[in-house]
Design a protein around this motif. Structure first.
Motif, short mmCIF file in Angstrom:
data_model
loop_
_atom_site.label_atom_id
_atom_site.label_comp_id
_atom_site.label_asym_id
_atom_site.label_seq_id
_atom_site.Cartn_x
_atom_site.Cartn_y
_atom_site.Cartn_z
N ALA A 13 0.83 -1.19 0.00
CA ALA A 13 0.00 0.00 0.00
C ALA A 13 0.87 1.25 0.00
O ALA A 13 1.98 1.25 0.54
CB ALA A 13 -0.92 -0.01 1.22
N VAL A 30 -10.12 -2.92 -7.62
CA VAL A 30 -9.48 -1.70 -7.14
C VAL A 30 -8.37 -1.22 -8.07
O VAL A 30 -7.80 -1.99 -8.84
CB VAL A 30 -8.91 -1.88 -5.71
CG1 VAL A 30 -9.99 -2.33 -4.74
CG2 VAL A 30 -7.76 -2.87 -5.68
N SER A 51 -4.98 1.65 6.20
CA SER A 51 -4.96 0.21 5.92
C SER A 51 -4.09 -0.50 6.95
O SER A 51 -3.00 -0.04 7.28
CB SER A 51 -4.38 -0.06 4.53
OG SER A 51 -5.25 0.38 3.52
N VAL A 73 -9.09 1.64 0.03
CA VAL A 73 -8.87 1.45 -1.40
C VAL A 73 -9.62 2.49 -2.23
O VAL A 73 -10.61 3.07 -1.79
CB VAL A 73 -9.31 0.04 -1.86
CG1 VAL A 73 -8.52 -1.03 -1.14
CG2 VAL A 73 -10.80 -0.16 -1.68
N TYR A 114 -6.12 1.38 -6.49
CA TYR A 114 -5.07 1.76 -5.54
C TYR A 114 -5.41 1.23 -4.15
O TYR A 114 -6.58 1.16 -3.77
CB TYR A 114 -4.95 3.28 -5.43
CG TYR A 114 -4.63 3.98 -6.72
CD1 TYR A 114 -3.31 4.06 -7.18
CD2 TYR A 114 -5.63 4.55 -7.48
CE1 TYR A 114 -3.02 4.69 -8.37
CE2 TYR A 114 -5.34 5.19 -8.68
CZ TYR A 114 -4.04 5.25 -9.12
OH TYR A 114 -3.75 5.89 -10.30
N VAL A 115 -4.37 0.92 -3.37
CA VAL A 115 -4.50 0.61 -1.95
C VAL A 115 -3.73 1.68 -1.20
O VAL A 115 -2.54 1.88 -1.43
CB VAL A 115 -3.95 -0.79 -1.60
CG1 VAL A 115 -4.13 -1.06 -0.12
CG2 VAL A 115 -4.62 -1.87 -2.44
#
Length: 95
Positions: free
Chosen positions: A19, A78, A86, A44, A80-81
């Motif tokens: 991430a 998704v 997160s 996300v 992006y993380v």
């Protein structure tokens, strides 16, 4: 995994990811399903999301999925993380 546009019903590639808070300088996942090795929360940006003006999304547009068990798939596609927010780990992006 389901259909998203021309995406197959099964994964054909997988890569470990980390991430990141910098969505401008990180690899865009381009619509990946996530395998969550170590459970927790995942912040996300979903595939195709835009900000209120139709522009590229920012961290403020992200959503948080909480209480994801270890060893499961996150059943959304998704791009992006986001690291901040997160707590999941051992992430694998599958496309």
């Amino acid at each position: 995994m389901g259909q998203y546009r021309n995406q197959p019903d099964f994964g054909t590639s997988a890569v470990e990811i980390i991430a990141s808070d910098d969505i401008n300088n990180t690899t865009r996942l381009n619509g990946a399903c996530l395998f969550i090795g170590n459970g927790g929360s995942a912040k996300v940006i979903l595939r195709g999301m835009t900000d209120a003006n139709g522009n590229k999304p920012t961290e403020a547009d992200a959503v948080i999925f909480e209480n994801i068990p270890s060893g499961t798939f996150l059943p959304v596609i998704v791009d992006y993380v986001i690291a901040t927010g997160s707590t999941v780990g051992a992430l694998i992006a599958i496309k």
